[in-house]
Scaffold this motif. Structure first.
Motif, PDB file in Angstrom:
ATOM      1  N   ARG A 137      -4.993  -5.783  -8.042  1.00 17.55           N
ATOM      2  CA  ARG A 137      -4.384  -4.472  -7.845  1.00 17.55           C
ATOM      3  C   ARG A 137      -5.375  -3.372  -8.199  1.00 17.55           C
TER       4      ARG A 137
ATOM      5  N   ILE B 187      -2.834  -0.037  -4.197  1.00 17.67           N
ATOM      6  CA  ILE B 187      -3.103  -1.157  -3.283  1.00 17.67           C
ATOM      7  C   ILE B 187      -2.993  -2.445  -4.082  1.00 17.67           C
TER       8      ILE B 187
ATOM      9  N   GLY C 223       0.831  -1.194   0.000  1.00 20.18           N
ATOM     10  CA  GLY C 223       0.000   0.000   0.000  1.00 20.18           C
ATOM     11  C   GLY C 223       0.867   1.245   0.000  1.00 20.18           C
TER      12      GLY C 223
END
Length: 288
Positions: free
Chosen positions: A256, A237, A220
């Protein structure tokens, strides 16, 4: 009585050799960990989203903001995504690149309007082409690592590692839209532009190694930068699952979501996209 001089002679001869052997042992034990290289070529089945505004011109204006879905450029497609990682001890250096492209996606509007500096009437067709490339490089350091159990090979059964990372991400956008009247093969108006922005980012990476065969990664990060009439930001992320049947080859799958904004210019000359890319990815890992 001759025994004592003989013993002293051997001690005199072997003493320096023993010291040299001890020094050599110390050098071997203190040798640094070697660098390992990991390459991950994958395909990302990704769909774009968000709002796009194209630049206009003085006197004509910049037109309205359009959704990605309204321009019919929100369909998922397979795009190349690659990652190259150097690893040594607690350190990681990661380079990642993505390419997303689509051509001549058509959308017909029931009302009149204007996209960038290109006006259109009800029933006209807009054909949009878009290219987006992202490139990032970052360094990461392991803040903490916990190991549980030991395999016969000496490797831990479970290893959990938390890393902090910092780097730079670049976004390169190019978009063009052509307006066609019904039955015409020649555009009556054209709008478009391009922008290249970069910004720093920081975040965390979690790695969970299971029985030397499976790895779970969670990454992240967030970053932004505004300079003059250029601005960009991103929130990335990613969660991935990796299976390593051999020390040098593996397979992976994951999800993703890359949220981003890119803006160039202001007023009538503004080009912007606030949105993102999201989808599943799958591929291989090569390690040596």
């Amino acid at each position: 009585m001759r025994t004592i001089p003989i013993i002293l002679s051997f001690a005199f001869l072997l003493g320096p050799a023993a010291v040299r052997a001890q020094d050599d042992t110390e050098v071997i034990e203190s040798a640094p960990d070697p660098w390992t290289i990991k390459f991950e070529p994958v395909g990302w089945y990704v769909a774009p989203n968000g709002d796009i505004r194209l630049p206009g011109s003085t006197g004509v204006g910049r037109g309205s903001s359009f959704t990605v879905a309204g321009l019919n450029i929100d369909s998922p497609r397979l795009s190349p995504l690659g990652e190259f990682q150097l690893r040594r001890g607690d350190w990681r250096i990661t380079v990642q690149g993505l390419g997303f492209s689509l051509d001549d996606r058509a959308s017909t509007f029931s009302g009149s309007g204007q996209i960038g500096g290109a006006p259109f009437a009800a029933g006209d067709t807009l054909q949009t082409s878009l290219d987006l490339f992202t490139f990032s490089v970052d360094g990461a350091y392991a803040l903490r690592s916990v190991e549980v159990g030991t395999l016969e090979s000496g490797a831990p059964k479970v290893r959990a590692t938390l890393l902090v990372l910092a780097g730079v991400r670049a976004l390169d956008l190019s978009i063009d839209t052509q307006v066609f009247t019904p039955g015409s093969s020649t555009p009556t108006a054209v709008a478009g532009g391009d922008a290249f922005n970069a910004h720093p980012y920081g975040g965390f990476r979690g790695e969970l190694d299971l029985y030397d065969d499976f790895t779970i990664d969670l990454v992240g990060s967030v970053g932004t930068l505004a300079i003059g009439n250029r601005e960009s930001w991103s929130i990335d992320i990613m969660v991935g699952f990796e299976w390593n049947p051999t020390p040098h080859f593996g397979a992976q799958i994951g999800y993703r979501q890359l949220l981003f904004g890119i803006e160039k210019g202001e007023g009538d000359t503004e080009l912007s996209w606030d949105g993102g890319l999201a989808g599943l990815y799958a591929g291989t890992t090569i390690r040596y």
